[in-house]
Enzyme design. Structure first.
Site, PDB file in Angstrom:
ATOM      1  CB  SER A 102      20.209  25.383  -2.140  1.00 20.26           C
ATOM      2  OG  SER A 102      18.776  25.159  -1.647  1.00 20.26           O
ATOM      3  CG  ASP A 232      20.365  31.781   3.178  1.00 22.05           C
ATOM      4  OD1 ASP A 232      19.190  31.089   2.930  1.00 22.05           O
ATOM      5  OD2 ASP A 232      20.547  30.669   2.476  1.00 22.05           O
ATOM      6  CG  HIS A 260      18.850  29.863  -0.460  1.00 21.43           C
ATOM      7  ND1 HIS A 260      19.441  29.328   0.253  1.00 21.43           N
ATOM      8  CD2 HIS A 260      18.103  29.237  -1.402  1.00 21.43           C
ATOM      9  CE1 HIS A 260      19.187  28.118   0.263  1.00 21.43           C
ATOM     10  NE2 HIS A 260      19.027  27.342  -0.895  1.00 21.43           N
TER      11      HIS A 260
END
Length: 284
Positions: A102, A232, A260
């Site tokens: 991320s 995601d 994610h």
């Protein structure tokens, strides 16, 4: 191994390592707002079992690292990049293979641009380009935007906050696979109980960039692997595709149905990919 709080330049950062220090080092960089617990211990031990010296750490305002007053973090994104260098220096490591997820993937990119001598290779998971480019990338999903817009909590340390974090994790999972709510709730509860000030992580929402790298991603010269889930909701797959295209020699590994983050169902696949990617230069 036990946690170790390092102090560098007057800043306390909590770290933990796994494996043999003589093995090739792998630095794990978590996303903003999340402590190192989200690099789960089982995942770290799998990497260490493959012959890597693994280090995870709490960003400022997460876990047991230094915290700041609400809304006044007193540091920038550039400082978080420098913190990765501080962690490596404290462990006596000149350069490491850097794995970021991320926003941690963006920090890893900036680390490679600002401190190229510190990075042996990059693995970028569930992330996007840290440096703007000419291509327009797809926005987050409508469900993600709705949740982010409506999210509220009664208190940073109460059951309401735990519930909110679990609900957020469910949205991030993408909805194409079964969601293990019990496991996520246990992780969130441990995160809350362990933190110096769990609410301090909200300071990450107020961060400015600071003096971050301005060089294009095309100047990154280390081997780079991009890992991205097809479901995601924060950074749709095109983000990973473009990221791999913009970094010379970048390779893309897609995880079908993954959302994610680093999901337990994908640990074996991700660990195998990291071990293969970091296999070169084992003497350093």
């Amino acid at each position: 191994m036990a946690e170790r709080v390092i102090e560098a330049d007057g800043i306390e950062l909590c770290t933990e390592s796994f494996g043999d220090p003589s093995d090739p080092p792998v630095l794990l960089v978590m996303g903003l707002g999340a402590s190192m617990l989200w690099w789960e211990e089982g995942f770290c031990r799998m990497l260490a079992g493959g012959g890597r010296f693994v280090i995870r750490y709490d960003h400022r305002d997460t876990g047991r690292s230094v915290t700041y007053p609400p809304g006044r973090p007193g540091y920038t994104t550039a400082d978080l990049v420098a913190d990765a260098v501080r962690v490596l220096r404290a462990h006596g490591i000149a350069a490491a293979h850097v794995v970021g997820v991320s926003a941690g993937g963006a920090l890893a990119q900036l680390l490679a641009l600002d401190h190229p001598g510190r990075v042996r290779s990059l693995v970028l998971i569930s992330t996007s380009c840290a440096v703007p480019g000419e291509r327009e990338l797809p926005p987050p999903t409508e469900e993600f935007v709705r949740f982010a817009s409506a999210a509220h909590a009664d208190g940073p340390d109460g059951e309401s906050e735990i519930g909110r974090q679990v609900a957020y994790a469910r949205v991030l999972a993408g909805g194409r696979r079964p969601f293990d709510e019990a496991a996520v709730r246990d992780l969130v509860r441990r995160d809350v109980e362990r933190a110096r000030d769990f609410g301090a992580a909200r300071n990450h929402d107020a961060l400015t960039d600071g003096e971050v790298a301005q060089a294009p991603l095309s100047t990154i010269a280390v081997p780079t692997l991009v890992i991205h889930g097809t479901a995601d909701p924060m950074f749709p797959l095109r983000h990973g595709e473009v990221l791999a295209e913009r970094i010379p020699g970048g390779r893309l590994l897609t995880l079908e149905g993954a959302g994610h983050g680093v999901e337990r169902a994908d640990w074996a696949t991700i660990v195998a990919a990291i071990l293969e990617h970091t296999a070169a230069g084992r003497s350093g």
